[in-house]
Design an enzyme around this catalytic site. Sequence first.
Site, PDB file in Angstrom:
ATOM      1  CE  LYS A   1      -4.068  -2.036   1.962  1.00 33.87           C
ATOM      2  NZ  LYS A   1      -5.186  -2.304   2.895  1.00 33.87           N
TER       3      LYS A   1
ATOM      4  CG  ASP B   1      -8.193   0.150   3.024  1.00 34.21           C
ATOM      5  OD1 ASP B   1      -8.910  -0.887   2.438  1.00 34.21           O
ATOM      6  OD2 ASP B   1      -6.953  -0.133   3.167  1.00 34.21           O
TER       7      ASP B   1
END
Length: 267
Positions: free
Chosen positions: A66, A102
């Site tokens: 990420k 997220d």
Amino acid sequence: MTDRYAVIGNPVDHSLSPRIHAAFAARAREDIEYGRLEAPTDGFAGAAHRFFAEGGQGLNVTLPFKLDAWQWVDSHDDAAAASGAVNTIVVDGNAKRGCNTDGIGLIRDLLDNLGWHLDGARTLVLGAGGAAQGVIEPLKRGGAVDVTIANRTQSKAEALAARFDVASAGLGEVGGGWDVILNATAAGLAGTGGLVAPEVVADGRCYDLFYALDGATPFCRWAADQGAKEVSDGLGMLIEQAAAAFLLWRGVRPDTGGIEKALRSSA
Ligand code: ATR
């Protein structure tokens, strides 16, 4: 030609994302292909470049990439800029835009699916790594108060807390009185789940960013045993972050209803 998408990670063979996106595509009647792409841990950029050069239309990014993805993309949406992490890459003309769904995925699961209240909720986040980094800002925006980051290595909690203007503590020194407690440590599916003193979770609602198909992650099981009001693992968050990514790619918000139950009953 069918548009191609994939989740890139290492390891990625157990990722549920292909099943989740296949369910979305069927429901939304969108013609897409969604696969798994395993890259060497030092090979994110090469693998991502190749995927898009060969016509890929979008990537979901999972551990450990990420932060690599954040550095690789040409621009960031607000959520990616705030969290310093990218979980979704969108083709934007000749460029690639890094997004982060997220946080919105977590908030949707907490508020819409679980019906927990965040507005005015005293909220404790366990862990100070990439996962914690991605949820602090969305929690604050959702109305959480007294947000505190507790971490095994206290200096990391302090640094992250300073960045987001919240409080910090060592894992061992946190007391009780929390409404919502989130586990964002990488302790994950290992260990007993007991990261803090029992009074920290007693009477609180406990959420584990990890998931297990039976819902019983070590943290959830431990928190329930200590008298937590409610516990939930992060499968709902995984599905909701995927839905937000699907919307970015396809312009259609897929119906997420029933997918969690279907995945759990297939375990
Ligand atoms: P991620 O990106 O998944 O958050 P990370 O950046 O490696 O992963 O961060 C891992 C987090 O989990 C850290 O907060 C780490 O604590 P330290 O900063 O003290 O290392 C925490 N963590 C990992 N294993 C843990 C364990 N067994 N008990 C408590 N905290 C743990």
